[in-house]
Write a protein that holds these residues in place. Sequence first.
Motif, PDB file in Angstrom:
ATOM      1  N   SER A   1       0.676   4.266   1.150  1.00 59.87           N
ATOM      2  CA  SER A   1       0.791   5.097   2.350  1.00 59.87           C
ATOM      3  C   SER A   1       1.569   4.423   3.465  1.00 59.87           C
ATOM      4  N   THR A   2       1.815   3.127   3.354  1.00 57.47           N
ATOM      5  CA  THR A   2       2.502   2.411   4.435  1.00 57.47           C
ATOM      6  C   THR A   2       3.667   1.562   3.940  1.00 57.47           C
TER       7      THR A   2
ATOM      8  N   THR B   1       0.190  10.353   6.810  1.00 53.58           N
ATOM      9  CA  THR B   1      -1.104   9.994   6.244  1.00 53.58           C
ATOM     10  C   THR B   1      -1.540   8.600   6.630  1.00 53.58           C
ATOM     11  N   SER B   2      -0.635   7.788   7.137  1.00 55.49           N
ATOM     12  CA  SER B   2      -0.984   6.400   7.406  1.00 55.49           C
ATOM     13  C   SER B   2      -2.082   6.285   8.443  1.00 55.49           C
TER      14      SER B   2
ATOM     15  N   ARG C   1       7.618   5.304   3.413  1.00 55.41           N
ATOM     16  CA  ARG C   1       6.417   5.272   4.231  1.00 55.41           C
ATOM     17  C   ARG C   1       5.978   6.697   4.547  1.00 55.41           C
ATOM     18  N   LEU C   2       4.701   6.987   4.386  1.00 51.84           N
ATOM     19  CA  LEU C   2       4.181   8.319   4.626  1.00 51.84           C
ATOM     20  C   LEU C   2       3.454   8.325   5.955  1.00 51.84           C
TER      21      LEU C   2
ATOM     22  N   ARG D   1      -5.578   6.196   7.142  1.00 50.03           N
ATOM     23  CA  ARG D   1      -6.025   5.003   6.429  1.00 50.03           C
ATOM     24  C   ARG D   1      -6.901   4.117   7.291  1.00 50.03           C
TER      25      ARG D   1
ATOM     26  N   VAL E   1       0.864   8.783  -6.190  1.00 48.99           N
ATOM     27  CA  VAL E   1       0.806   8.468  -4.765  1.00 48.99           C
ATOM     28  C   VAL E   1       2.162   8.095  -4.212  1.00 48.99           C
TER      29      VAL E   1
ATOM     30  N   SER F   1       0.838  -1.191   0.000  1.00 51.28           N
ATOM     31  CA  SER F   1       0.000   0.000   0.000  1.00 51.28           C
ATOM     32  C   SER F   1       0.880   1.251   0.000  1.00 51.28           C
TER      33      SER F   1
END
Length: 360
Positions: A178-179, A271-272, A267-268, A275, A261, A176
């Motif tokens: 965002s992670t 924002t994680s 890793r963001l 989610r 994205v 994913s």
Amino acid sequence: MLGFSDGGGGGAADDLAQLQSTLRAIELACSFIQVNTDPAAAVATILAFHQSPQPYKACRFILENSQVANARFQAAAGIREAAIREWSFLAADDKRSLISFCLSYVMQRASSSEGYVLSKVSSVAAQLLKRGWLEFALAEKEVFFYEIKQAILGSRGLDVQFIGINFLESLVSEFSPSTSSAMGLPREFHEQCRKSLEQDYLKTFYRWAQDAAFSLTNKIIESDSGVPEVRVCNAALRLMHQILNWDFRYGKRGTKNSINVFSDGSRLDNTSSKRTECVIVQPGASWRDVLLSSSHVGWLLNLYSSLRQKFALEGYWLDCPLAVSARKFIVQLCSLAGEIFPSDARTTPALVAVRDITLD
């Protein structure tokens, strides 16, 4: 600076002595960090270990022989750092061997009380599997996933079942945007991995988690006390919730051509956390048989209702972890939208029942 080597320049006795020396050095460094004694030197020792060339034999030795949990944690981190750094130079057999070792390690020690070590080793396996995702043949992936499937379906006991689910949580997280973990690779690599997982595996993972949860609920509801099945069922619900929280892009018409994205695949963290919030779930028509089947939704509602009755008199209802997970899952199903619904309807009797349920 302390030097580290996997040996190989002498006989078996010399190699063993070197491995034991490395183990003692890492254990000592971990203990110094824990008691805040010369932490800078201790950190330098661990960093030198992680940066040493091909430390895999030493990392395995520490994982299998050290009595210090933090040393085993650092050994797992060492495998990850070295493998990502040296991936293009490793032989194909060595790449598969590292992943197999990590998976076997967590399966064999599934009952360990040091969950953070197992989680670390499991996440390393997930990251390495992603790193080799585009080069591994389908048959090679299936070898790994056969073992994971057997674990999740419960053929090797509840502890191993939990570990199998935990591994898939780590794997889905790595795919994913965002992670995902930084690997120093271009955005296109991560996007190809994401597309492959979404199209070919994500629904399969969901079914495995669904089957695991199905198989455990009767024992949970019928028991008069806490049972170990609760932990596994909760993990399965968590995985199903995580999968539905995926940003589906390839199972619907009009797939977006421009996807920004990813930056460098890192890793963001900012924002994680978002989610985990409820979002509109649009997995596409291919998920209709899984998510809108009356048996699936009916099972979830029955589980939630049974848990409510079971714990209402004990004052434990709202905070029961399994009920919390089921409640989040029900809310998420209420957010289904898009092509998953038949063209002549935008809801189903099952979803009407979900929307009408009282959750508090």
